[in-house]
Design a protein around this motif. Structure first.
Motif, mmCIF file in Angstrom:
data_model
loop_
_atom_site.group_PDB
_atom_site.id
_atom_site.type_symbol
_atom_site.label_atom_id
_atom_site.label_comp_id
_atom_site.label_asym_id
_atom_site.label_seq_id
_atom_site.Cartn_x
_atom_site.Cartn_y
_atom_site.Cartn_z
ATOM 1 N N ASN A 13 0.854 -1.185 0.000
ATOM 2 C CA ASN A 13 0.000 0.000 0.000
ATOM 3 C C ASN A 13 0.891 1.237 0.000
ATOM 4 O O ASN A 13 1.999 1.229 0.537
ATOM 5 N N ALA A 14 0.389 2.292 -0.622
ATOM 6 C CA ALA A 14 1.081 3.581 -0.575
ATOM 7 C C ALA A 14 0.058 4.656 -0.244
ATOM 8 O O ALA A 14 -1.037 4.658 -0.811
ATOM 9 N N SER A 15 0.375 5.527 0.690
ATOM 10 C CA SER A 15 -0.546 6.634 0.998
ATOM 11 C C SER A 15 0.259 7.803 1.545
ATOM 12 O O SER A 15 1.373 7.634 2.037
ATOM 13 N N TRP A 16 -0.340 8.988 1.430
ATOM 14 C CA TRP A 16 0.283 10.178 1.996
ATOM 15 C C TRP A 16 -0.205 10.321 3.434
ATOM 16 O O TRP A 16 -1.409 10.245 3.687
ATOM 17 N N ASN A 17 0.717 10.525 4.358
ATOM 18 C CA ASN A 17 0.330 10.765 5.749
ATOM 19 C C ASN A 17 1.286 11.786 6.345
ATOM 20 O O ASN A 17 2.501 11.639 6.229
ATOM 21 N N ARG A 18 0.728 12.770 6.997
ATOM 22 C CA ARG A 18 1.625 13.738 7.634
ATOM 23 C C ARG A 18 2.303 13.078 8.836
ATOM 24 O O ARG A 18 1.713 12.220 9.506
ATOM 25 N N CYS A 19 3.562 13.485 9.098
ATOM 26 C CA CYS A 19 4.321 12.911 10.216
ATOM 27 C C CYS A 19 4.941 14.052 11.021
ATOM 28 O O CYS A 19 5.626 14.909 10.461
ATOM 29 N N GLN A 20 4.732 14.027 12.300
ATOM 30 C CA GLN A 20 5.336 15.035 13.177
ATOM 31 C C GLN A 20 6.755 14.597 13.523
ATOM 32 O O GLN A 20 6.975 13.457 13.957
ATOM 33 N N LEU A 21 7.724 15.492 13.299
ATOM 34 C CA LEU A 21 9.131 15.180 13.590
ATOM 35 C C LEU A 21 9.366 15.461 15.066
ATOM 36 O O LEU A 21 9.434 16.621 15.480
ATOM 37 N N VAL A 22 9.476 14.404 15.853
ATOM 38 C CA VAL A 22 9.597 14.610 17.307
ATOM 39 C C VAL A 22 11.063 14.820 17.679
ATOM 40 O O VAL A 22 11.415 15.800 18.333
ATOM 41 N N GLY A 23 11.946 13.922 17.242
ATOM 42 C CA GLY A 23 13.365 14.028 17.574
ATOM 43 C C GLY A 23 13.954 12.646 17.718
ATOM 44 O O GLY A 23 13.222 11.654 17.842
ATOM 45 N N ASP A 24 15.291 12.548 17.680
ATOM 46 C CA ASP A 24 15.991 11.263 17.682
ATOM 47 C C ASP A 24 15.359 10.330 16.640
ATOM 48 O O ASP A 24 15.292 10.684 15.486
ATOM 49 N N ASP A 25 14.835 9.170 17.111
ATOM 50 C CA ASP A 25 14.316 8.218 16.118
ATOM 51 C C ASP A 25 12.788 8.190 16.100
ATOM 52 O O ASP A 25 12.190 7.212 15.687
ATOM 53 N N LYS A 26 12.170 9.274 16.571
ATOM 54 C CA LYS A 26 10.709 9.212 16.730
ATOM 55 C C LYS A 26 9.914 10.195 15.855
ATOM 56 O O LYS A 26 10.242 11.376 15.750
ATOM 57 N N LEU A 27 8.850 9.650 15.248
ATOM 58 C CA LEU A 27 7.865 10.458 14.518
ATOM 59 C C LEU A 27 6.485 10.074 15.054
ATOM 60 O O LEU A 27 6.312 8.993 15.618
ATOM 61 N N ARG A 28 5.527 10.956 14.845
ATOM 62 C CA ARG A 28 4.130 10.581 15.124
ATOM 63 C C ARG A 28 3.356 10.706 13.822
ATOM 64 O O ARG A 28 3.578 11.644 13.055
ATOM 65 N N VAL A 29 2.440 9.773 13.596
ATOM 66 C CA VAL A 29 1.767 9.726 12.292
ATOM 67 C C VAL A 29 0.288 9.425 12.472
ATOM 68 O O VAL A 29 -0.093 8.629 13.323
ATOM 69 N N ARG A 30 -0.518 10.107 11.630
ATOM 70 C CA ARG A 30 -1.964 9.843 11.674
ATOM 71 C C ARG A 30 -2.319 8.920 10.512
ATOM 72 O O ARG A 30 -2.116 9.257 9.352
ATOM 73 N N MET A 31 -2.867 7.764 10.828
ATOM 74 C CA MET A 31 -3.146 6.752 9.780
ATOM 75 C C MET A 31 -4.292 5.848 10.219
ATOM 76 O O MET A 31 -4.192 4.632 10.223
ATOM 77 N N MET A 32 -5.409 6.482 10.562
ATOM 78 C CA MET A 32 -6.530 5.723 11.121
ATOM 79 C C MET A 32 -7.250 4.894 10.060
ATOM 80 O O MET A 32 -7.433 5.364 8.941
ATOM 81 N N PRO A 33 -7.711 3.664 10.423
ATOM 82 C CA PRO A 33 -8.649 2.998 9.524
ATOM 83 C C PRO A 33 -9.880 3.910 9.371
ATOM 84 O O PRO A 33 -10.155 4.649 10.325
ATOM 85 N N PRO A 34 -10.591 3.963 8.247
ATOM 86 C CA PRO A 34 -10.532 3.010 7.136
ATOM 87 C C PRO A 34 -9.384 3.229 6.165
ATOM 88 O O PRO A 34 -9.288 2.506 5.176
#
Ligand SMILES: Cc1cc2nc3c(=O)[nH]c(=O)nc-3n(C[C@H](O)[C@H](O)[C@H](O)COP(=O)(O)O)c2cc1C
Length: 447
Positions: A147-168
């Motif tokens: 699957n491929a989709s666009w999702n915004r990702c918050q750059l938190v720091g070090d090795d961490k991001l937060r991403v919104r990718m709710m079903p459906p």
């Protein structure tokens, strides 16, 4: 076009790309410049000197709908018809081992997402820097279908991001299936992806269909892929940057606020956490940034909506001139060559039911430009009969984001076509010679 940089080169060759050498601050200043450009010439921008990073930033590469068509090798006039005709094509990927996107590889403690990528902060109340032009790709945890989709990702720091990718959303469903089995979901974020992949990520490709194969079909040549360095995922070998990692199971963290595509803010919500295992990139990588709700975003979101609606409406109306989403993507305008009075009504019904977000549909005659909001308003004011030409369908939901869904209930259809027997009375004036006049040949120099 098989690479992001081919698209940049093409835009530059056509004079549709402006370079910015002056240093810009990625916090607010870059977006402010982008906003001005989108409200003016709407060219693509290549920022060469962004504070805090050596990586240049490209934006607004799809500012024009015609560029979406050109990047797929298609004519804009036939775009929707051709996209529907190509819908069922797939091309298996071409696996390679030596890839430009792996010229530089960062792993382990060497990664800090708050240092290794441009830190672009868009709107006033955003929670911080975000990746907005990342195509997230993942194989299904059981079937391996990509699957491929666009999702915004918050750059938190070090090795961490937060991403919104709710079903459906399909990626959210992939993660839910991995989580149910007690697993993380291996996933890669591709920045500066080949145009075919950017477009398939924005399109409504069925859940069971492999989007890397669809991307190959859109670009007319198999997508070249390489295996990631740290996760069992294949990524486009010719992309600019890849962030490898996993969406962690059983953890949600507060993400947001973020000024998103409806021009308001998505409030803080509990969303997924992405742990980065590697960043790979070209030596001279170009970063891609998209302003949510800007002209580029609305073209990427809009063309797939227009295509879905084209499919539904063409079952009832054989002569569709074009379908546009001027102003915003919760509405559309369909320009038709009407042959009987039932066609606009059927077109309205098909379009309103054809895409869940679509809330307002206007049908216009073939002599009205559906891409020009002023022309469409003119048609509504001069040609619509509100007594019989406006249809309200109560209670149907359209945009279903949890916190605003009750505002988006009910749909409206407007028939702004001229009754066939009155066509002669409504002929639009033409002004002979208008098309060939150059004002500079007439106006006195200095005025
Ligand atoms: C630039 C851009 C950014 C997007 N950002 C998000 C996002 O952050 N979250 C989301 O759920 N959908 C987002 N979308 C929409 C999805 O990518 C789009 O609906 C896609 O078709 C979903 O893929 P799927 O059909 O595989 O689920 C974005 C679309 C574009 C073009």
């Amino acid at each position: 076009m098989q690479t992001f940089r081919q698209l940049i080169e093409r835009l530059e060759a056509k004079g549709d790309l402006a370079r910015v050498s002056r240093q810009v601050d990625p916090k607010h200043e870059l977006t402010a410049v982008m906003r001005h450009m989108q409200r003016g010439d709407n060219k693509a921008l290549l920022f060469k000197n962004v504070k805090g990073t050596d990586i240049p930033v490209a934006t607004n590469v799809f500012g024009f709908r015609s560029t979406v068509a050109e990047s797929l090798g298609l004519e804009e006039g036939n775009l929707l018809r051709t996209l529907v005709a190509l819908e069922n094509r797939r091309l298996p990927v071409d696996r390679v081992t030596d890839a430009p996107v792996q010229e530089v590889v960062l792993t382990g403690d060497k990664i800090d997402v708050a240092r290794d990528l441009p830190q672009i902060v868009y709107a006033e109340h955003d929670a911080g820097a975000y990746i907005t032009a990342g195509v997230l790709i993942a194989p299904h945890p059981e079937t391996g279908v990509y699957n491929a989709s666009w999702n915004r990702c918050q750059l938190v720091g070090d090795d961490k991001l937060r991403v919104r990718m709710m079903p459906p959303q399909h990626l959210g469903r992939y993660h839910a299936e991995a989580e149910a089995k007690g697993r993380n979901l291996p996933c890669a974020i591709v920045i500066g992806a080949p145009p075919g992949l950017m477009f398939s990520a924005a399109s409504k490709v069925p859940y069971e269909v492999d989007e890397l194969e669809v991307a190959g079909a859109w670009q007319g040549k198999p997508l070249r892929v390489v295996r990631c360095k740290t996760i069992p995922v294949d990524v486009p070998a010719d992309a600019e940057i890849v962030i490898e990692g996993e969406v962690i199971r059983d953890i949600r963290e507060e993400e947001g606020p973020f000024g998103e595509f409806t021009d308001g803010y998505v409030p803080v919500m509990k969303n997924h956490v992405f742990r980065v295992t590697a960043i790979t990139r070209r030596k001279d990588a170009i970063y891609h940034a998209i302003l949510a709700g800007g002209t580029e975003d609305l073209n990427l979101v809009g063309v797939p909506i227009q295509t879905e609606i084209y499919k539904k409406v063409s079952a009832f109306v054989p002569r569709i001139k074009d379908i546009a989403t001027p102003g915003y993507v919760f509405g559309c305008v369909i320009s038709i060559e009407k042959q009987n009075e039932d066609q606009p009504k059927n077109a309205l019904l098909a379009a309103l039911g054809g895409y869940s977000w679509t809330k307002v549909v206007v049908i216009v005659d073939e002599d009205v430009d559906p891409f020009n909001a002023a022309d469409v308003l003119w048609a509504i004011q001069t040609r619509c009969t509100p007594d019989t030409g406006v249809y309200a369908i109560p209670r149907v939901p359209s945009y279903t984001r949890e916190d605003v869904r009750d505002v988006h209930r009910g749909k409206i259809g407007i028939d702004a076509t001229v009754p066939i027997p009155l066509k002669g009375l409504f002929e639009r004036r033409r002004f002979p010679g208008e098309g060939s006049i150059r004002l500079e040949d007439y106006i006195d120099v200095g005025h």
